[in-house]
Design a protein around this motif. Structure first.
Motif, PDB file in Angstrom:
ATOM      1  N   ILE A 134       0.898  -1.395   0.137  1.00 41.77           N
ATOM      2  CA  ILE A 134      -0.166   0.016  -0.028  1.00 41.77           C
ATOM      3  C   ILE A 134       0.943   1.307   0.093  1.00 41.77           C
ATOM      4  O   ILE A 134       0.627   2.197  -0.752  1.00 41.77           O
ATOM      5  CB  ILE A 134      -1.030  -0.085   1.318  1.00 41.77           C
ATOM      6  N   LEU A 135       2.056   1.143   0.832  1.00 45.10           N
ATOM      7  CA  LEU A 135       3.030   2.438   0.937  1.00 45.10           C
ATOM      8  C   LEU A 135       3.590   2.591  -0.430  1.00 45.10           C
ATOM      9  O   LEU A 135       3.580   3.864  -1.018  1.00 45.10           O
ATOM     10  CB  LEU A 135       3.837   2.257   2.083  1.00 45.10           C
ATOM     11  N   TYR A 136       3.755   1.517  -1.243  1.00 44.72           N
ATOM     12  CA  TYR A 136       4.520   1.528  -2.450  1.00 44.72           C
ATOM     13  C   TYR A 136       3.457   2.337  -3.510  1.00 44.72           C
ATOM     14  O   TYR A 136       3.834   3.212  -4.140  1.00 44.72           O
ATOM     15  CB  TYR A 136       4.898   0.140  -3.107  1.00 44.72           C
ATOM     16  N   ALA A 137       2.275   1.716  -3.626  1.00 43.82           N
ATOM     17  CA  ALA A 137       1.331   2.321  -4.247  1.00 43.82           C
ATOM     18  C   ALA A 137       0.996   3.787  -4.044  1.00 43.82           C
ATOM     19  O   ALA A 137       0.502   4.783  -4.837  1.00 43.82           O
ATOM     20  CB  ALA A 137      -0.255   1.509  -4.166  1.00 43.82           C
ATOM     21  N   GLY A 139       3.307   5.838  -3.314  1.00 44.64           N
ATOM     22  CA  GLY A 139       4.568   6.396  -3.622  1.00 44.64           C
ATOM     23  C   GLY A 139       5.439   6.809  -2.355  1.00 44.64           C
ATOM     24  O   GLY A 139       6.279   7.794  -2.725  1.00 44.64           O
ATOM     25  N   VAL A 140       5.189   6.345  -1.455  1.00 43.19           N
ATOM     26  CA  VAL A 140       6.083   6.663  -0.147  1.00 43.19           C
ATOM     27  C   VAL A 140       6.744   5.422   0.231  1.00 43.19           C
ATOM     28  O   VAL A 140       6.513   4.106  -0.240  1.00 43.19           O
ATOM     29  CB  VAL A 140       5.274   7.261   0.957  1.00 43.19           C
ATOM     30  N   LEU A 484      -6.199   5.154  -0.666  1.00 48.74           N
ATOM     31  CA  LEU A 484      -4.800   5.536  -0.498  1.00 48.74           C
ATOM     32  C   LEU A 484      -4.588   7.142  -0.420  1.00 48.74           C
ATOM     33  O   LEU A 484      -3.577   7.505   0.037  1.00 48.74           O
ATOM     34  CB  LEU A 484      -4.017   5.081  -1.820  1.00 48.74           C
ATOM     35  N   ASP A 485      -5.671   7.869  -0.684  1.00 48.52           N
ATOM     36  CA  ASP A 485      -5.588   9.335  -0.690  1.00 48.52           C
ATOM     37  C   ASP A 485      -4.527   9.924  -1.449  1.00 48.52           C
ATOM     38  O   ASP A 485      -3.455  10.609  -1.054  1.00 48.52           O
ATOM     39  CB  ASP A 485      -5.366   9.910   0.818  1.00 48.52           C
ATOM     40  N   VAL A 486      -4.483   9.378  -2.806  1.00 48.76           N
ATOM     41  CA  VAL A 486      -3.543   9.983  -3.799  1.00 48.76           C
ATOM     42  C   VAL A 486      -4.272   9.717  -4.918  1.00 48.76           C
ATOM     43  O   VAL A 486      -5.094   9.214  -5.356  1.00 48.76           O
ATOM     44  CB  VAL A 486      -2.294   8.712  -3.672  1.00 48.76           C
ATOM     45  N   THR A 503       5.227  14.873 -10.176  1.00 45.60           N
ATOM     46  CA  THR A 503       6.145  14.623 -11.497  1.00 45.60           C
ATOM     47  C   THR A 503       6.810  13.443 -11.625  1.00 45.60           C
ATOM     48  O   THR A 503       7.658  13.242 -12.312  1.00 45.60           O
ATOM     49  CB  THR A 503       6.931  16.024 -11.428  1.00 45.60           C
ATOM     50  N   ARG A 504       6.805  12.491 -10.494  1.00 44.08           N
ATOM     51  CA  ARG A 504       7.305  11.276 -10.361  1.00 44.08           C
ATOM     52  C   ARG A 504       6.781  10.332 -11.169  1.00 44.08           C
ATOM     53  O   ARG A 504       5.717  10.023 -10.584  1.00 44.08           O
ATOM     54  CB  ARG A 504       7.660  11.024  -8.754  1.00 44.08           C
ATOM     55  N   ASN A 505       7.528   9.587 -12.107  1.00 41.13           N
ATOM     56  CA  ASN A 505       6.901   8.505 -12.693  1.00 41.13           C
ATOM     57  C   ASN A 505       7.035   7.239 -12.007  1.00 41.13           C
ATOM     58  O   ASN A 505       8.059   6.614 -11.395  1.00 41.13           O
ATOM     59  CB  ASN A 505       7.636   8.053 -13.880  1.00 41.13           C
TER      60      ASN A 505
END
Length: 556
Positions: A134-137, A139-140, A484-486, A503-505
């Motif tokens: 979940i954290l990976y998804a 982006g952290v 995920l609030d993302v 801006t991060r892929n």
């Protein structure tokens, strides 16, 4: 008398020579790591540390070499200690494994799939999504300043779980973070404080602790590393104080003290150890490999083993115990790239007669293949692409000169399939690997892969899909996940979709079939269309997380 003394001397010399030969063999195993981050090997037998071999560096910044007091983060090897704390609380009558987790975490959501119990957490049968994924998804990464309360809040925001609790098993680190919270709420102490009082101090494990304070000084601590194109880089999550699933720091010497406790436990009641190493069961009565924080199973060689393996955040670790032989192997490293299984396979024949790797043992036991003829016309019906919806990868069946081949990648050489039935096949050198093709009543075809006694892995046949640049445009836009609030912004390029957070892929996914795109490390995106054919949402899925929903924002 002189003859007896001479005989004893000869015997002692032979023993010493044998030990020296074994030591040389172990040192040879370590040669590949001598100029790298550290590796420590422990071999325990008959109540002794028979060998404690070390190499490499615990700290590359200051050229500090590994020593016998080096303290390692042992990653998922930690879970057995969390489980032991739960069992001790059960011994004291302070909880039951059948208790609902809401009894101790009242604000945790209930799910339509069913109630989650402490036992479900303990044996990885809860269906909870894995927080690391979940954290990976999001982006952290875990190196952000996260603790157990943060992870619990993350899990409470998930709208569903992967399956009905108790009906399946799926390894999820979320389970053991929640167990850590339950220990804290039942005992009134943190996991680290409880484990110290009830386990570490009674067993004399003076150098062992759970890392609960990011400012804590740990003497002789190894720093975690991973390899990169530029050489080794630091991968040590100093800021993270998540415990339960990991977070244990210890030494080879302290693990020896823990290992001895499996023989005649100094802690818990008379059933403590038995409960710790007993396998869990599903609702249908099927026994699973997971015990309490351990995997307990009979190897193909016939030896019963209990063990745990971890690899994460710049560290690798293994605890592998053969209780009936009183032999245990421990491998600890501050190098994420160390393959602990390879080291185990090299160590095992030095101490256990006529035993090699599990694959070799399985192959040695295989039965002769009975010849079976399948018409080429029938073989052709099995060819094609097959998708595993649980883990998000594809396999390919091809036909060449009247022989079927199983391929992990479409361009790979593949492995020849030998027919053992009208629609059943195996590998010539590994008959415990069985592939069964099945036509579905509603059309379509499945491929079921069974390895030994494991449950079948089901894959569905599909028609590969490529998209033109113009067709890919309809997938573009901004999508939001409330769980995920993302936000992900999807952009198309060269027959792929790129998902951006800001801006991060974050990931680039490739089309597999209509409305499904995947990346072998990330999982897959499954898109949904409106009645007009417009893309309105998608879900991300892999083995540990199912159906995390993203909804397309209007006018995007």
């Amino acid at each position: 008398m002189k003859n007896i003394s001479l005989l004893v001397l000869v015997c002692l010399c032979n023993i010493i020579a044998g030990q020296n030969d074994t030591s040389k063999s172990i040192n040879k195993i370590l040669e590949n790591y001598k100029d790298q981050p550290g590796v420590s090997i422990g071999v325990f037998k008959d109540g002794k540390i028979l060998h404690h071999a070390i190499t490499g560096y615990s700290n590359l910044d200051y050229d500090i070499k590994t020593n016998k007091e080096t303290v390692y983060d042992v990653t998922s090897v930690s879970k057995q200690f969390t489980a032991a704390c739960i069992m001790l609380l059960e011994n004291e009558g302070k909880l039951s494994l059948d208790d609902s987790i809401q009894k101790y975490i009242p604000d945790f959501p209930s799910y339509a799939q069913g109630e989650i119990t402490i036992a479900n957490l303990l044996y990885h049968t809860s269906g909870l999504r894995d927080y690391i994924r979940i954290l990976y998804a999001k982006g952290v990464y875990e190196n952000n300043a996260y603790n157990n309360d943060d992870i619990a809040a993350l899990l409470k925001n998930q709208n569903e779980i992967n399956f009905e609790p108790g009906t399946n098993q799926s390894y999820s680190s979320s389970n053991y973070v929640l167990l850590s919270l339950i220990i804290e709420r039942v005992s009134g102490m943190s996991l680290g404080a409880f484990a110290k009082e009830k386990i570490f101090t009674p067993l004399g494990m003076e150098k062992t602790l759970f890392y609960e304070d990011e400012f804590q000084v740990i003497k002789n601590r190894a720093i975690g590393y991973t390899n990169s194109d530029a050489g080794f880089i630091t991968e040590n999550y100093f800021n993270s104080t998540i415990t339960g699933d990991g977070g244990l720091y210890t030494t080879v010497g302290d693990l020896f003290k823990w290992n001895e406790n499996f023989k005649n436990s100094k802690i818990g009641n008379s059933t403590f150890i038995k409960r710790l190493i007993s396998n869990g069961k599903l609702k249908n009565g099927r026994t699973i490999r997971f015990a309490a924080g351990l995997v307990a199973s009979d190897e193909a060689s016939g030896n019963f083993t209990i063990g745990a393996v971890g690899q994460r955040t710049g560290f690798s670790g293994m605890y592998y115990n053969f209780p009936e032989l009183d032999v245990t192997f421990v491998v600890l490293s501050n190098n994420a790239g160390v393959n602990v299984w390879e080291i185990l396979d090299a160590l095992r024949p030095l101490f256990i007669e006529n035993r090699s790797s599990q694959t070799a043992a399985l192959s040695a036991q295989q039965e002769p293949i009975k010849p079976y003829s399948v018409a080429t016309k029938t073989l052709k019906t099995f060819t094609g692409s097959y998708f595993n919806p649980s883990e998000g990868y594809s396999r390919y069946i091809t036909l060449n000169k009247d022989k079927l081949y199983y391929k992990r990648s479409i361009d790979g050489a593949g492995t020849e399939l030998i027919p053992i039935g009208k629609q059943k096949f195996t590998f010539r050198e590994a008959t415990y690997f069985v592939i069964d093709f099945k036509k579905l009543k509603k059309g379509g075809q499945q491929l079921n892969v069974t390895i030994g006694q494991d449950d079948p892995i089901t894959m569905n046949k599909y028609i590969p899909k490529t998209y033109s640049e113009n067709e890919l445009k309809k997938f573009e836009g901004t999508y939001y996940s409330a769980e995920l609030d993302v936000e992900y912004t999807l952009k198309s390029t060269k027959n792929t979709l790129k998902a951006f957070i800001g801006t991060r892929n974050l990931v680039t996914v490739h089309p597999l079939m209509k409305n499904i795109f995947n990346d072998i490390h990330f999982g897959y995106f499954k898109f949904e269309e409106s009645s007009k054919g417009d893309i309105v949402s998608f879900t991300i899925n892999d083995e540990t997380t199912k159906n995390i929903a993203f909804v397309k924002k209007q006018n995007s």
